[in-house]
Design a protein around this motif. Structure first.
Motif, PDB file in Angstrom:
ATOM      1  N   LEU A 181       0.844  -1.181   0.000  1.00 46.15           N
ATOM      2  CA  LEU A 181       0.000   0.000   0.000  1.00 46.15           C
ATOM      3  C   LEU A 181       0.887   1.241   0.000  1.00 46.15           C
ATOM      4  O   LEU A 181       1.769   1.380   0.860  1.00 46.15           O
ATOM      5  CB  LEU A 181      -0.925   0.022   1.214  1.00 46.15           C
ATOM      6  N   GLU A 182       0.653   2.123  -0.960  1.00 43.05           N
ATOM      7  CA  GLU A 182       1.346   3.407  -1.036  1.00 43.05           C
ATOM      8  C   GLU A 182       0.393   4.465  -0.479  1.00 43.05           C
ATOM      9  O   GLU A 182      -0.668   4.727  -1.046  1.00 43.05           O
ATOM     10  CB  GLU A 182       1.714   3.717  -2.482  1.00 43.05           C
ATOM     11  N   CYS A 183       0.778   5.051   0.641  1.00 45.23           N
ATOM     12  CA  CYS A 183      -0.101   5.932   1.408  1.00 45.23           C
ATOM     13  C   CYS A 183       0.449   7.357   1.381  1.00 45.23           C
ATOM     14  O   CYS A 183       1.577   7.602   1.828  1.00 45.23           O
ATOM     15  CB  CYS A 183      -0.202   5.405   2.840  1.00 45.23           C
ATOM     16  N   THR A 184      -0.332   8.291   0.858  1.00 48.95           N
ATOM     17  CA  THR A 184       0.089   9.689   0.772  1.00 48.95           C
ATOM     18  C   THR A 184      -0.404  10.464   1.986  1.00 48.95           C
ATOM     19  O   THR A 184      -1.608  10.486   2.274  1.00 48.95           O
ATOM     20  CB  THR A 184      -0.456  10.333  -0.512  1.00 48.95           C
ATOM     21  N   LEU A 185       0.525  11.058   2.720  1.00 45.51           N
ATOM     22  CA  LEU A 185       0.242  11.902   3.888  1.00 45.51           C
ATOM     23  C   LEU A 185      -0.490  11.165   5.009  1.00 45.51           C
ATOM     24  O   LEU A 185      -1.266  11.766   5.754  1.00 45.51           O
ATOM     25  CB  LEU A 185      -0.535  13.159   3.478  1.00 45.51           C
ATOM     26  N   GLY A 186      -0.224   9.883   5.150  1.00 48.19           N
ATOM     27  CA  GLY A 186      -0.706   9.131   6.296  1.00 48.19           C
ATOM     28  C   GLY A 186      -2.213   8.984   6.340  1.00 48.19           C
ATOM     29  O   GLY A 186      -2.919   9.100   5.343  1.00 48.19           O
ATOM     30  N   GLY A 187      -2.721   8.686   7.540  1.00 49.20           N
ATOM     31  CA  GLY A 187      -4.152   8.524   7.745  1.00 49.20           C
ATOM     32  C   GLY A 187      -4.687   7.143   7.440  1.00 49.20           C
ATOM     33  O   GLY A 187      -5.895   6.909   7.550  1.00 49.20           O
ATOM     34  N   LEU A 188      -3.813   6.202   7.096  1.00 49.29           N
ATOM     35  CA  LEU A 188      -4.251   4.849   6.756  1.00 49.29           C
ATOM     36  C   LEU A 188      -4.507   4.043   8.025  1.00 49.29           C
ATOM     37  O   LEU A 188      -3.728   4.098   8.976  1.00 49.29           O
ATOM     38  CB  LEU A 188      -3.176   4.166   5.902  1.00 49.29           C
ATOM     39  N   ARG A 189      -5.606   3.266   8.024  1.00 50.11           N
ATOM     40  CA  ARG A 189      -5.910   2.338   9.124  1.00 50.11           C
ATOM     41  C   ARG A 189      -6.420   1.037   8.520  1.00 50.11           C
ATOM     42  O   ARG A 189      -7.326   1.044   7.674  1.00 50.11           O
ATOM     43  CB  ARG A 189      -6.971   2.914  10.066  1.00 50.11           C
ATOM     44  N   VAL A 190      -5.844  -0.073   8.953  1.00 48.90           N
ATOM     45  CA  VAL A 190      -6.272  -1.391   8.476  1.00 48.90           C
ATOM     46  C   VAL A 190      -6.308  -2.340   9.664  1.00 48.90           C
ATOM     47  O   VAL A 190      -5.697  -2.077  10.714  1.00 48.90           O
ATOM     48  CB  VAL A 190      -5.311  -1.951   7.395  1.00 48.90           C
TER      49      VAL A 190
END
Length: 281
Positions: free
Chosen positions: A52-61
């Motif tokens: 997963l390429e995540c721009t500027l964070g904020g990812l939750r899984v």
């Protein structure tokens, strides 16, 4: 793996789909290839596994089963059930845990690798989402469940210390169309400071700064372009092509970034200032 939140932009990326330019499809792949490769190495994946390429964070899984993950690319913090787990190292995750990526202070794109890789169906041999061509898997959305591949047989091992953060000008090789610009324009390109415009994405970075004046007024027939190519449209402001660049371009390419410089460009935020310099020959 269940996607709970994607942040501003999260896409699936791998090493790309080279060999399809004749079909009008560019290689795409991870924008910061070095950080992508390191994330897979830390997670114990073979080269080319999807992340997963995540721009500027904020990812939750969250994970239904125990997993091993790794985060690279920025100074974002990886958390497991709200506890900081560090970054740039393999992190074990228990079943049912929530993994999150904080907003980075420096850098733009973080890479979250999972041991086994994200096992969505490949398109033209790749699991990369090409934002320009619309080829590849859909962008993950909250509620999506992403399959994880079987873990490799080899144990997880560290690829060594992370590379030092590079600073200074972006190295380029002049050409192939530097002869379409005046001597003064070449000197400006290699000496002036440019600012990254907000109008940028995985396709290209637009730069604000002094205009580069052409020495020719003719139209250039469209020709192939590559990641890191610095194209100059009629307004004279350079554009740095990134991973999801078009297959061809109709404006002259004054220079091409080195692979390492192209990775550094992938982490530039709007408002960042940069300079260019010739790569050692």
């Amino acid at each position: 793996m269940t996607v709970l939140r994607t942040g501003p932009m999260t896409v699936i990326k791998d090493a790309g789909r080279p060999g399809h330019a004749y079909q009008g499809v560019a290689p795409s792949g991870a924008v910061d290839r070095g950080a992508y490769a390191r994330a897979n190495a830390l997670a114990g994946n073979p080269p080319g596994a999807a992340v997963l390429e995540c721009t500027l964070g904020g990812l939750r899984v969250s994970f239904d089963e125990p997993a091993v993950v790794a985060l690279t690319g920025t100074d974002a913090v990886l958390t497991v059930d709200g506890t900081a787990a560090g970054d740039d190292r393999p992190v074990p995750v228990p079943a049912g845990a929530v993994v999150a990526v904080t907003v980075p202070r420096r850098g733009l794109r973080s890479y979250l690798a999972v041991r086994g890789g994200i096992d969505v169906a490949p398109v033209l041999g790749s699991r990369s989402t090409d934002q320009l061509a619309g080829v590849g898997p859909e962008r993950p959305a909250p509620g999506d469940v992403l399959p994880i591949g079987a873990p490799p047989a080899d144990p997880v091992s560290s690829p060594g210390a992370p590379p030092p953060t590079a600073e200074g000008p972006l190295e380029v090789d002049l050409g192939p169309r530097d002869d379409w610009f005046t001597t003064e324009a070449i000197a400006t390109f290699l000496g002036a400071e440019y600012t990254v415009s907000p109008a940028g994405n995985a396709i290209g970075l637009r730069l604000d700064g002094p205009a580069l004046i052409r020495s020719r007024t003719a139209e250039l027939p469209s020709e192939g372009v590559v990641r890191g190519a610095v194209q100059v449209p009629p307004d004279g402001r350079p554009i740095i092509f990134q991973a999801d660049h078009p297959v061809t371009g109709g404006y002259p390419v004054i220079a091409v970034l080195t692979p390492e410089a192209a990775d550094r460009a992938a982490q530039l935020r709007p408002g960042a200032t940069i300079r260019f310099t010739r790569a050692p020959q």
